[in-house]
Design a protein around this motif. Sequence first.
Motif, PDB file in Angstrom:
ATOM      1  N   ARG A  25      33.944  66.188  73.750  1.00 47.56           N
ATOM      2  CA  ARG A  25      34.773  66.628  74.886  1.00 47.56           C
ATOM      3  C   ARG A  25      35.666  67.724  74.338  1.00 47.56           C
ATOM      4  NH1 ARG A  25      38.646  63.364  78.721  1.00 47.56           N
ATOM      5  NH2 ARG A  25      38.830  62.011  76.910  1.00 47.56           N
ATOM      6  N   GLY A  26      35.535  68.932  74.880  1.00 47.84           N
ATOM      7  CA  GLY A  26      36.262  70.060  74.306  1.00 47.84           C
ATOM      8  C   GLY A  26      35.825  70.241  72.869  1.00 47.84           C
ATOM      9  N   TRP A  27      36.782  70.342  71.960  1.00 49.05           N
ATOM     10  CA  TRP A  27      36.446  70.535  70.540  1.00 49.05           C
ATOM     11  C   TRP A  27      36.249  69.216  69.812  1.00 49.05           C
ATOM     12  CZ3 TRP A  27      34.848  75.089  69.329  1.00 49.05           C
ATOM     13  CH2 TRP A  27      35.366  76.199  69.999  1.00 49.05           C
ATOM     14  N   SER A  28      36.583  68.111  70.470  1.00 50.99           N
ATOM     15  CA  SER A  28      36.530  66.860  69.711  1.00 50.99           C
ATOM     16  C   SER A  28      35.157  66.198  69.838  1.00 50.99           C
ATOM     17  CB  SER A  28      37.668  65.929  70.138  1.00 50.99           C
ATOM     18  OG  SER A  28      37.241  65.132  71.193  1.00 50.99           O
ATOM     19  N   ILE A  29      34.662  65.733  68.693  1.00 56.37           N
ATOM     20  CA  ILE A  29      33.346  65.093  68.670  1.00 56.37           C
ATOM     21  C   ILE A  29      33.497  63.658  68.175  1.00 56.37           C
ATOM     22  CG2 ILE A  29      31.838  67.089  68.483  1.00 56.37           C
ATOM     23  CD1 ILE A  29      32.032  67.051  65.556  1.00 56.37           C
ATOM     24  N   ASN A  30      32.600  62.810  68.594  1.00 62.23           N
ATOM     25  CA  ASN A  30      32.750  61.385  68.290  1.00 62.23           C
ATOM     26  C   ASN A  30      31.394  60.723  68.067  1.00 62.23           C
ATOM     27  OD1 ASN A  30      34.811  59.097  68.361  1.00 62.23           O
ATOM     28  ND2 ASN A  30      33.180  58.302  69.675  1.00 62.23           N
ATOM     29  N   ALA A  31      31.431  59.678  67.248  1.00 58.84           N
ATOM     30  CA  ALA A  31      30.222  58.877  67.018  1.00 58.84           C
ATOM     31  C   ALA A  31      30.607  57.409  67.017  1.00 58.84           C
ATOM     32  CB  ALA A  31      29.599  59.240  65.672  1.00 58.84           C
ATOM     33  N   ALA A  32      29.779  56.569  67.616  1.00 59.79           N
ATOM     34  CA  ALA A  32      30.018  55.117  67.590  1.00 59.79           C
ATOM     35  C   ALA A  32      28.692  54.399  67.846  1.00 59.79           C
ATOM     36  CB  ALA A  32      31.032  54.721  68.661  1.00 59.79           C
ATOM     37  N   PRO A  33      28.507  53.226  67.227  1.00 61.69           N
ATOM     38  CA  PRO A  33      27.295  52.460  67.530  1.00 61.69           C
ATOM     39  C   PRO A  33      27.333  51.966  68.978  1.00 61.69           C
ATOM     40  CG  PRO A  33      28.381  51.626  65.544  1.00 61.69           C
ATOM     41  CD  PRO A  33      29.342  52.561  66.218  1.00 61.69           C
ATOM     42  N   MET A  34      26.245  52.149  69.677  1.00 57.40           N
ATOM     43  CA  MET A  34      26.132  51.680  71.057  1.00 57.40           C
ATOM     44  C   MET A  34      24.695  51.264  71.311  1.00 57.40           C
ATOM     45  SD  MET A  34      29.076  52.051  72.625  1.00 57.40           S
ATOM     46  CE  MET A  34      30.644  52.720  72.021  1.00 57.40           C
ATOM     47  N   GLY A  35      24.516  50.223  72.111  1.00 57.85           N
ATOM     48  CA  GLY A  35      23.174  49.737  72.424  1.00 57.85           C
ATOM     49  C   GLY A  35      22.579  50.488  73.601  1.00 57.85           C
ATOM     50  N   ILE A  36      21.358  50.980  73.397  1.00 60.29           N
ATOM     51  CA  ILE A  36      20.623  51.601  74.511  1.00 60.29           C
ATOM     52  C   ILE A  36      19.706  50.514  75.069  1.00 60.29           C
ATOM     53  CG2 ILE A  36      18.965  53.404  75.187  1.00 60.29           C
ATOM     54  CD1 ILE A  36      21.676  54.537  74.220  1.00 60.29           C
ATOM     55  N   ILE A  37      19.923  50.174  76.340  1.00 55.33           N
ATOM     56  CA  ILE A  37      19.193  49.060  76.953  1.00 55.33           C
ATOM     57  C   ILE A  37      17.961  49.613  77.663  1.00 55.33           C
ATOM     58  CG2 ILE A  37      19.362  47.135  78.597  1.00 55.33           C
ATOM     59  CD1 ILE A  37      22.547  47.641  78.323  1.00 55.33           C
ATOM     60  N   ARG A  38      16.789  49.096  77.265  1.00 54.34           N
ATOM     61  CA  ARG A  38      15.559  49.579  77.919  1.00 54.34           C
ATOM     62  C   ARG A  38      14.833  48.425  78.579  1.00 54.34           C
ATOM     63  NH1 ARG A  38      10.183  52.244  75.187  1.00 54.34           N
ATOM     64  NH2 ARG A  38       8.928  51.997  77.065  1.00 54.34           N
TER      65      ARG A  38
END
Length: 195
Positions: A25-38
């Motif tokens: 978002r804007g200049w800030s970047i982020n990473a986090a574990p998240m589950g992708i549900i299929r």
Amino acid sequence: MKMKLDLEDYGIYEGISETIVTTSRGWSINAAPMGIIRRKDKLFLRLFKGSTTYDNVLSEKILVANTTWNAITFVNSTFSDLNDSEFESENCNGRTIVSLKEAQSWVAFECTNTKLTSDALVAELIPIRTHVNKCLIRAPNRGFLGVIEACIHGTRYQLTGDEKYLKLIKAYGDIVDKCGGETEKEAMKLLYGYL
Ligand SMILES: Cc1cc2nc3c(=O)[nH]c(=O)nc-3n(C[C@H](O)[C@H](O)[C@H](O)COP(=O)(O)O)c2cc1C
């Protein structure tokens, strides 16, 4: 632009795939574990309120799900921020998408049909771009899975302070000691340091 693709080619199988979700978002970047549900060919993500990922997805409606077997990345992105140098960004139809340099593969998704509840959002995911860096052939390793489980209990411990989660983390730590490689053991050490 909608894509028709074999999600398995990018590591996303039926059930819940534990990925590292990168957002910006804007200049800030982020990473986090998240589950992708299929479920069959439908994909979803459930984000609990209070995370940066939740805020970024609500505002930008776009995310990248990265596949990695790096246990240290799971721990650091759960409890802290990754270094900016660990990300790369590119333009996707006029929008910036960020991914992890070390990912074996990633899929960028547009988020649609977002439903908000009092504590979470659920969004349907439409693939818009894919990338494969390297094919990794790796047998399941209990040490790696132990780190993932310990991370989940670590987030619960931080939320509630309930000591039962420390016991569970310790039990998974024992499996990491027995079955993990150096990376998983280092990841577990880092995890204890965050608690
Ligand atoms: C393996 C794993 C899977 C996770 N899956 C989710 C998820 O699907 N939804 C969610 O809201 N949080 C999930 N979490 C918790 C977030 O990763 C955690 O709250 C993180 O600190 C959020 O970071 P952020 O504030 O940088 O977005 C998961 C954690 C782990 C370790």
